[in-house]
Motif scaffolding. Structure first.
Motif: not given
Length: 192
Positions: A42-58
């Motif tokens: 998908k040629n992703i340019d940027l990744f943002f996340s909630s600070p919660y571990q379960r979101s980051l790990l996903t």
């Protein structure tokens, strides 16, 4: 046009009482691999996340695949259902959440309201869109705040919608500026 993939986190154990540090179950770790497989082309340019571990790990392996850092945004965190930021049993969460969808100003024990959670989520999304026009973006998120953000654009995204989401879940949104043009759910093989 800007494309945003909202990724609801994979399955997380309710045994960790701290909402911020809950990781993924074994099944959640395997499901996160399906998310990475889907995103690889998908040629992703940027990744943002909630600070919660379960979101980051996903989304971590997908970010690594593209050689990208995950940008943490505190405003993308899940709604605070308890004034103590502790994990609540599922049997307690859904009646509370249902009440929050009925009354957007309802709060319990110092928790957030639907309205305040939605406001910070929309504010975070608008800043991301304004600063990254034309990019392909992943946002690692949670069920309630994701639904609250979607509800801003269309009231059909309600408590019943939230109840039918899965862990993980992916929604692809296309924006022209900050105007939502299209939204679709991505079906991963793990749903079969």
């Amino acid at each position: 046009m800007t494309t945003v993939y909202f990724i609801r986190h994979a399955e997380s154990p309710k045994t960790d009482l701290d909402e911020r540090t809950r990781g993924l179950t074994d099944a959640g770790q395997m499901a996160a691999q399906h998310v990475t497989t889907y995103l690889k082309d998908k040629n992703i340019d940027l990744f943002f996340s909630s600070p919660y571990q379960r979101s980051l790990l996903t989304i971590e392996a997908a970010a690594r695949h593209f050689g990208k850092d995950i940008l943490i945004d505190e405003d993308l965190r899940e709604c605070v259902f308890s004034g103590r930021h502790q994990t609540m049993p599922q049997a307690d969460v859904y009646p509370l959440v249902q009440q929050m969808f009925i009354d957007h100003t309802f709060s319990r024990d110092g928790s957030e309201t639907f309205r305040s959670c939605q406001h910070r989520g929309i504010q975070a999304l608008m800043l991301i869109l304004q600063k990254n026009a034309g990019k392909r973006i992943v946002i690692g998120t949670h069920g309630f705040i994701m639904t609250a953000i979607f509800h801003h654009f269309d009231a059909m995204y309600d408590f019943n919608f939230l109840r039918q989401t899965t862990k993980p879940d992916i929604y692809q949104l296309t924006f022209r500026g900050t105007e939502l043009v299209n939204m679709s759910r991505i079906t991963l093989p793990l749903y079969d």
